[in-house]
Design a protein around this motif. Sequence first.
Motif, mmCIF file in Angstrom:
data_model
loop_
_atom_site.group_PDB
_atom_site.id
_atom_site.type_symbol
_atom_site.label_atom_id
_atom_site.label_comp_id
_atom_site.label_asym_id
_atom_site.label_seq_id
_atom_site.Cartn_x
_atom_site.Cartn_y
_atom_site.Cartn_z
ATOM 1 N N GLY A 65 0.745 -1.063 -0.098
ATOM 2 C CA GLY A 65 0.005 0.046 -0.074
ATOM 3 C C GLY A 65 0.854 1.178 0.139
ATOM 4 O O GLY A 65 0.409 2.433 0.061
ATOM 5 N N ARG A 448 -9.648 -4.729 2.221
ATOM 6 C CA ARG A 448 -9.748 -3.077 2.019
ATOM 7 C C ARG A 448 -11.434 -2.510 2.278
ATOM 8 O O ARG A 448 -12.297 -3.515 1.281
ATOM 9 C CB ARG A 448 -9.246 -2.523 0.992
ATOM 10 N N GLU A 509 -1.408 8.655 5.303
ATOM 11 C CA GLU A 509 -0.946 7.624 4.584
ATOM 12 C C GLU A 509 -1.629 7.019 3.883
ATOM 13 O O GLU A 509 -1.408 6.671 2.278
ATOM 14 C CB GLU A 509 -0.105 6.745 5.596
ATOM 15 N N GLU A 510 -2.715 6.621 3.997
ATOM 16 C CA GLU A 510 -3.935 6.029 3.309
ATOM 17 C C GLU A 510 -4.275 6.871 2.102
ATOM 18 O O GLU A 510 -4.401 6.219 0.917
ATOM 19 C CB GLU A 510 -5.295 5.692 4.225
ATOM 20 N N GLU A 511 -4.301 7.949 2.112
ATOM 21 C CA GLU A 511 -4.807 8.805 1.280
ATOM 22 C C GLU A 511 -3.682 9.038 0.184
ATOM 23 O O GLU A 511 -3.991 8.979 -0.963
ATOM 24 C CB GLU A 511 -5.082 10.365 1.754
ATOM 25 N N SER A 513 -1.331 6.730 -0.434
ATOM 26 C CA SER A 513 -1.468 5.502 -1.159
ATOM 27 C C SER A 513 -2.448 5.381 -2.223
ATOM 28 O O SER A 513 -2.127 5.092 -3.238
ATOM 29 C CB SER A 513 -1.566 4.290 -0.241
#
Length: 582
Positions: A65, A448, A509-511, A513
């Motif tokens: 990711g 996810r 971090e998720e955004e 990715s």
Amino acid sequence: MGTPAFRDFVETVRAASDIVEIIGSYVPLKRAGSKYKALSPFNPERTPSFFVDPQKQLFKCFSSGHGGTVFDFVMRYERLDFLGALRLLAERAGIEMPAGFRKETESPSSRERLLSLHKAVADWWRTILWKEAEGEAGRRYLASRAVPREIAEAFGIGYAPNRWDGVLRWGAAQGYPVELLAEAGLVVLGEKGRPYDRFRDRLILPIADEGGRIVGFSGRIVGGDGSGPKYLNSPETPIFTKGKVLFGMDRAKRAILQEGRAVLCEGPMDLIRCHAVGFSHVVAVQGTALTEHHARLLRRFTEEVIVCFDADRAGENAAVRGIEILTEAGLEVRVASLPAGEDPDSFLCGGEAAVSRFREILQRAPTYLSHLLEQAASRNDLSLPRGRSRAVQSIAPWLAKVSDPIRREALALEAAVRLGVSRGALEQAMRKADMPSQGGRSPSVPLRAKRDAVLTELIWLLCEAPGIQGRVRMELDLRWLEENEEGGLVQKILSAGSDPEALFPALSEEERSLVTGLLVSPPPVDPSIEPEERWSQLRERLAYLWKQRRIRLLEERVRAGGSSAEIQCALRELVDLRRSLE
């Protein structure tokens, strides 16, 4: 750190740091259309899921990711903060930090201090070996092992003098505190807390990571009474884990890519001898057991490994343990056997004839199953039932691991003939050996959350075609973004713009990715549709979906009851929304 001058410097370093070149120095990249791919440097895998986009100067690792710019890669891979990554890339590009804001980056991290210390002490030990009288013992040892000076210098070999306080005195003169020397494993604290040098009267072989930076040392004893260990390695430190570093990988990785295979030996002197006579695709396990991390590291650079351990019982046993780890990592494994009592170092001292013979041994190295079959046959008396039974028991677990049924059947037939047993008896032993693994379960992978397809496409459009952002800002109804995680990301992009250096600091971090994943691997869209038309379609879809969500909410309010005025208001809005959808 947010001054225009600093931002300009960051942009200069970014422009000088091509992401393909930088990541390619860590990971072997292969062209895949307009992008590059590789096995993930962050997660174990057998199918490449790591992509680099040279046009967008972004990377994306789909298995972990992680994704982002060249700074993000260096930060994650090297475990640095942004300033550390900036300093590293600036040094690599030969760009000097401007004096005006050098203070902003001159507080190095603990990792950087340790790396700097290791480089400095390696230079000092190297100076002692070649220029000081104390280094005579090391020079004599190299001469006795027929190691030319140019080879020793190429590997950065040095000599630690036979003193208890050599590093301590040197460190004090250089301004390194005892606590840092101890953290680096260069000094040891005695029972009463008194420090003393770890490496004394030893030839020093620097251990480098894949990027060529010294992270530890291996000291080969050259004199004394021989009471200490032959090799003394650095202890595990914040920058050195022996189970994660293969000796010589920094020098061998290019040759491994060119050869299409790696040769794995046991010790550093074996590796140095191999490299000295032209076998540059050799790495060593540094006197420790092969680990899964070692295997994954090799798997990133090649699909085939030739194991060439010492020709003694200890070496053979270590080879068997290594074969299991290598094959489980998905590597094709062959085994090169040297004459009894030999190791690569001693064998290659035999001159040109030995070099030619070694090359032939590598070329003709049998597969690991053929090697293990011959080993089972030679170690047991096949004329006796007990001997044949032991041989079958030793080879059956290996045959049971072969997943291809046709290949497994052929190998089982070959083994049955070689060991003098029936094929049925061997297959029965294989089934028995395979039973413990039947109940195993592969580790679960968390699912996810399903993303909003329309907003995901909008995010991609805003980053891929930034010229549309002005129109989107004017026409986007922020109510359309409610109740969706992606809605917040859309607003961040519209606020910061799509340039990664401006956008990424504002993202989680998720955004980050998600954005890099979409840029490296776009959603399945019709490429013939222009950005303006695509936005018009997305705008209509977003409005439609919002109206549907609003209708469901109003219907629930009406069913729940309330004041007459509230219900009437909700009903009127419902009528208007339903008409707009007709």
